[in-house]
Design a protein around this motif. Structure first.
Motif, PDB file in Angstrom:
ATOM      1  N   GLY A 104      54.605   5.786   0.415  1.00 31.34           N
ATOM      2  CA  GLY A 104      54.037   4.450   0.362  1.00 31.34           C
ATOM      3  C   GLY A 104      52.576   4.489  -0.051  1.00 31.34           C
ATOM      4  O   GLY A 104      52.005   5.559  -0.292  1.00 31.34           O
ATOM      5  N   PRO A 105      51.936   3.334  -0.149  1.00 29.50           N
ATOM      6  CA  PRO A 105      50.497   3.291  -0.436  1.00 29.50           C
ATOM      7  C   PRO A 105      49.721   4.156   0.554  1.00 29.50           C
ATOM      8  O   PRO A 105      50.115   4.302   1.712  1.00 29.50           O
ATOM      9  N   VAL A 106      48.608   4.718   0.102  1.00 31.96           N
ATOM     10  CA  VAL A 106      47.856   5.677   0.910  1.00 31.96           C
ATOM     11  C   VAL A 106      47.497   5.114   2.281  1.00 31.96           C
ATOM     12  O   VAL A 106      47.552   5.820   3.291  1.00 31.96           O
ATOM     13  N   ASP A 107      47.150   3.824   2.353  1.00 28.52           N
ATOM     14  CA  ASP A 107      46.686   3.266   3.624  1.00 28.52           C
ATOM     15  C   ASP A 107      47.795   3.114   4.660  1.00 28.52           C
ATOM     16  O   ASP A 107      47.521   2.814   5.815  1.00 28.52           O
ATOM     17  N   TRP A 108      49.056   3.353   4.264  1.00 28.54           N
ATOM     18  CA  TRP A 108      50.135   3.292   5.242  1.00 28.54           C
ATOM     19  C   TRP A 108      50.110   4.486   6.199  1.00 28.54           C
ATOM     20  O   TRP A 108      50.698   4.439   7.270  1.00 28.54           O
ATOM     21  N   GLY A 109      49.495   5.575   5.796  1.00 31.00           N
ATOM     22  CA  GLY A 109      49.507   6.770   6.642  1.00 31.00           C
ATOM     23  C   GLY A 109      50.870   7.449   6.579  1.00 31.00           C
ATOM     24  O   GLY A 109      51.452   7.595   5.516  1.00 31.00           O
ATOM     25  N   GLY A 110      51.374   7.871   7.738  1.00 30.50           N
ATOM     26  CA  GLY A 110      52.717   8.430   7.798  1.00 30.50           C
ATOM     27  C   GLY A 110      52.820   9.928   7.792  1.00 30.50           C
ATOM     28  O   GLY A 110      53.889  10.494   8.036  1.00 30.50           O
ATOM     29  N   TYR A 111      51.728  10.652   7.471  1.00 26.62           N
ATOM     30  CA  TYR A 111      51.676  12.114   7.569  1.00 26.62           C
ATOM     31  C   TYR A 111      52.709  12.834   6.695  1.00 26.62           C
ATOM     32  O   TYR A 111      53.235  13.880   7.074  1.00 26.62           O
ATOM     33  N   ASP A 112      52.998  12.296   5.517  1.00 26.63           N
ATOM     34  CA  ASP A 112      53.993  12.939   4.654  1.00 26.63           C
ATOM     35  C   ASP A 112      53.510  14.281   4.103  1.00 26.63           C
ATOM     36  O   ASP A 112      54.298  15.235   4.019  1.00 26.63           O
ATOM     37  N   VAL A 113      52.244  14.364   3.697  1.00 28.38           N
ATOM     38  CA  VAL A 113      51.718  15.645   3.206  1.00 28.38           C
ATOM     39  C   VAL A 113      51.783  16.693   4.308  1.00 28.38           C
ATOM     40  O   VAL A 113      52.211  17.837   4.084  1.00 28.38           O
ATOM     41  N   GLU A 114      51.382  16.297   5.522  1.00 30.08           N
ATOM     42  CA  GLU A 114      51.425  17.223   6.656  1.00 30.08           C
ATOM     43  C   GLU A 114      52.864  17.638   6.970  1.00 30.08           C
ATOM     44  O   GLU A 114      53.121  18.802   7.319  1.00 30.08           O
ATOM     45  N   ARG A 115      53.794  16.711   6.845  1.00 30.72           N
ATOM     46  CA  ARG A 115      55.205  17.018   7.119  1.00 30.72           C
ATOM     47  C   ARG A 115      55.749  18.038   6.110  1.00 30.72           C
ATOM     48  O   ARG A 115      56.468  18.972   6.480  1.00 30.72           O
ATOM     49  N   VAL A 116      55.425  17.841   4.838  1.00 32.51           N
ATOM     50  CA  VAL A 116      55.856  18.776   3.801  1.00 32.51           C
ATOM     51  C   VAL A 116      55.344  20.183   4.088  1.00 32.51           C
ATOM     52  O   VAL A 116      56.078  21.169   3.994  1.00 32.51           O
ATOM     53  N   GLU A 117      54.065  20.288   4.463  1.00 31.35           N
ATOM     54  CA  GLU A 117      53.475  21.590   4.743  1.00 31.35           C
ATOM     55  C   GLU A 117      54.078  22.224   5.998  1.00 31.35           C
ATOM     56  O   GLU A 117      54.392  23.420   6.018  1.00 31.35           O
ATOM     57  N   ALA A 118      54.249  21.422   7.047  1.00 27.64           N
ATOM     58  CA  ALA A 118      54.743  21.955   8.318  1.00 27.64           C
ATOM     59  C   ALA A 118      56.180  22.442   8.209  1.00 27.64           C
ATOM     60  O   ALA A 118      56.558  23.436   8.839  1.00 27.64           O
ATOM     61  N   LEU A 119      56.992  21.745   7.403  1.00 29.98           N
ATOM     62  CA  LEU A 119      58.404  22.108   7.280  1.00 29.98           C
ATOM     63  C   LEU A 119      58.680  23.003   6.076  1.00 29.98           C
ATOM     64  O   LEU A 119      59.819  23.390   5.842  1.00 29.98           O
ATOM     65  N   GLY A 120      57.629  23.339   5.328  1.00 31.74           N
ATOM     66  CA  GLY A 120      57.798  24.247   4.198  1.00 31.74           C
ATOM     67  C   GLY A 120      58.687  23.691   3.108  1.00 31.74           C
ATOM     68  O   GLY A 120      59.500  24.412   2.530  1.00 31.74           O
ATOM     69  N   LEU A 121      58.532  22.400   2.804  1.00 32.52           N
ATOM     70  CA  LEU A 121      59.391  21.771   1.803  1.00 32.52           C
ATOM     71  C   LEU A 121      58.766  21.915   0.414  1.00 32.52           C
ATOM     72  O   LEU A 121      57.581  21.607   0.230  1.00 32.52           O
ATOM     73  N   PRO A 122      59.545  22.356  -0.576  1.00 34.18           N
ATOM     74  CA  PRO A 122      59.024  22.484  -1.942  1.00 34.18           C
ATOM     75  C   PRO A 122      58.989  21.126  -2.655  1.00 34.18           C
ATOM     76  O   PRO A 122      59.658  20.902  -3.665  1.00 34.18           O
ATOM     77  N   PHE A 123      58.202  20.214  -2.086  1.00 40.31           N
ATOM     78  CA  PHE A 123      58.091  18.860  -2.612  1.00 40.31           C
ATOM     79  C   PHE A 123      56.621  18.502  -2.794  1.00 40.31           C
ATOM     80  O   PHE A 123      55.752  18.999  -2.070  1.00 40.31           O
ATOM     81  N   GLU A 124      56.367  17.632  -3.758  1.00 37.81           N
ATOM     82  CA  GLU A 124      55.044  17.085  -3.973  1.00 37.81           C
ATOM     83  C   GLU A 124      55.056  15.609  -3.585  1.00 37.81           C
ATOM     84  O   GLU A 124      55.946  14.863  -4.006  1.00 37.81           O
TER      85      GLU A 124
END
Length: 320
Positions: A158-178
Motif C-alpha cells: 500500500g501507500p508508504v504512510d499505511w505502514g504495515g512492516y512489509d519490508v521488515e517481514r520480507v527480511e525476517a522471513l527470508g522471502l526473495p521478494f521486493e
C-alpha cells in the motif's frame, strides 16, 4: 428558605443535564474529521460529517497521512477519525491512547483483515500456496516477478504512510521478494484489475472490508499467526534474530478522537460513539466509489437518505 432550596434544586438539576441539552452545537468551533488515502475512511468521514451538519455542527475534512495522525490528534489539529485499523495501527494507537490526549470512540461491527493476497490462478505456478513457506522457493518467487524485480518476486504494498512492516517481514522471513509501494489505493486496485483480467502475476496488499476480495477469486497468504511478541521480541517466532516474522494483526476498526474535543462537543462525540457500519455495508459503499465512479460525498448522502431510521438512533442527544 424554601425559595432558596428551590433555586438550589433548579441549579443542581441544570448542572446534571448533558451539555447538549443547552443547545447543539455546544461550541461554534469546526470539527475537523480525518481524510486519508483509502476510500472507506473518507466515505465514513462524509457520512459522519453530514450527519453532524444536520445537527448544526460546522465540519471540515482534513487530509492526514496515516503514519502522522497521532501527533495531529494529540495536538488537536484534527478531532475525529472514523477508521483506525488494528492491522497496522494497533501499537501506535495504544501508545497514543496512553498519553490521555486521544480517546477510543468505540469499534465498528466491521472486522479488519489485511495482508498479502494473490489471485487463485497463481497457485498453478506456486502450488504450495497459501502457505507462506512456498514463497521461499526461488521458482515461486520468480513466478511473481516483473522485469524490474526479477528474479525476485514483486509485492505491491500500500501507500508508504499505511505502514504495515512489509519490508521488515520480507527480511525476517527470508522471502526473495521486493516490496514496491503503490502511490494510492486507487492505483493499487487498478493494477489488480488489469492483472486479473490478463491472468498476469500479482501479489499485493488486500484489505477487508473492501469490494476486491468479494469481486476477485483469491486468497491471503498464511503467515505465522500474529502475536504482540512478534513485533516486540526478535526471539519470538521462526527467526530468532528479527521481529516481524509473522502476519499482520487483525480485528477491530476503531473510531478515535481528540480527547479535549469531547469537552467542546459532547453530543457530537456521543453520535460518533453510537455510529456503526458492518463489513458488507462498507464494502458496498466503497464499490460505489471505486467501481461505479460516484463521488464520495454523493455515496455518503445516498446512504444517509436511505437509512434515516438507523442514523437517527445515533443522534438522540441532538434532539433528532
Amino acid at each position: 428558605m424554601k425559595l432558596r432550596h428551590m433555586l438550589a434544586s433548579i441549579v443542581l438539576a441544570m448542572m446534571s443535564l448533558p451539555a447538549s441539552a443547552g443547545g447543539v452545537p455546544e461550541s461554534n468551533g469546526t470539527i475537523k474529521i480525518m481524510y486519508s488515502t483509502w476510500s472507506s475512511i473518507n466515505i465514513q468521514a462524509q457520512i459522519a460529517g453530514q450527519i453532524l451538519q444536520k445537527l448544526g455542527y460546522t465540519v471540515s475534512y482534513l487530509p492526514v497521512d496515516d503514519s502522522a495522525r497521532y501527533p495531529a490528534f494529540e495536538n488537536g489539529d484534527v478531532a475525529i477519525s472514523m477508521e483506525t485499523w488494528a492491522t497496522t495501527q494497533k501499537a501506535a494507537f495504544e501508545t497514543s491512547l496512553a498519553t490521555g490526549k486521544i480517546v477510543d470512540l468505540g469499534s465498528l461491527s466491521a472486522h479488519a483483515k489485511e495482508d498479502w493476497w494473490f489471485p487463485s490462478y497463481m497457485k498453478e505456478k506456486c502450488p504450495g500456496l497459501p502457505d507462506w513457506k512456498a514463497l521461499k522457493d526461488p521458482k515461486c518467487a520468480e513466478a511473481f516477478s516483473t522485469p524490474e524485480t526479477a528474479p525476485k518476486g514483486r509485492y505491491l504494498s500500500g501507500p508508504v504512510d499505511w505502514g504495515g512492516y512489509d519490508v521488515e517481514r520480507v527480511e525476517a522471513l527470508g522471502l526473495p521478494f521486493e516490496v514496491v509501494n503503490a502511490g494510492t489505493d486507487a492505483s493499487m486496485f487498478a493494477e489488480l484489475k488489469s492483472a486479473y483480467e490478463r491472468k498476469a502475476p500479482i501479489m499485493l496488499w488486500i484489505y477487508s472490508p473492501h469490494w476486491a476480495p468479494a469481486k476477485y477469486d483469491g486468497q491471503w497468504v498464511e503467515f505465522p499467526k500474529y502475536e504482540d511478541a512478534c513485533y516486540k521480541d526478535p526471539k519470538w517466532g521462526v527467526n530468532p534474530d528479527k521481529a516481524y516474522d509473522c502476519g499482520k494483526p487483525e480485528g477491530w476498526i476503531k473510531k478515535m478522537g481528540w480527547a479535549a474535543g469531547e469537552k467542546k462537543w459532547p453530543c457530537a462525540y456521543q453520535v460518533i460513539r453510537a455510529y456503526d457500519l458492518d463489513s458488507k455495508t462498507i464494502g458496498t459503499l466503497v464499490g460505489q466509489t471505486d467501481i461505479d465512479g460516484k463521488k464520495i460525498e454523493d455515496v455518503a448522502k445516498g446512504w444517509i437518505d436511505a437509512n434515516e431510521p438507523i442514523w437517527k438512533k445515533w443522534t438522540t442527544c441532538g434532539g433528532q
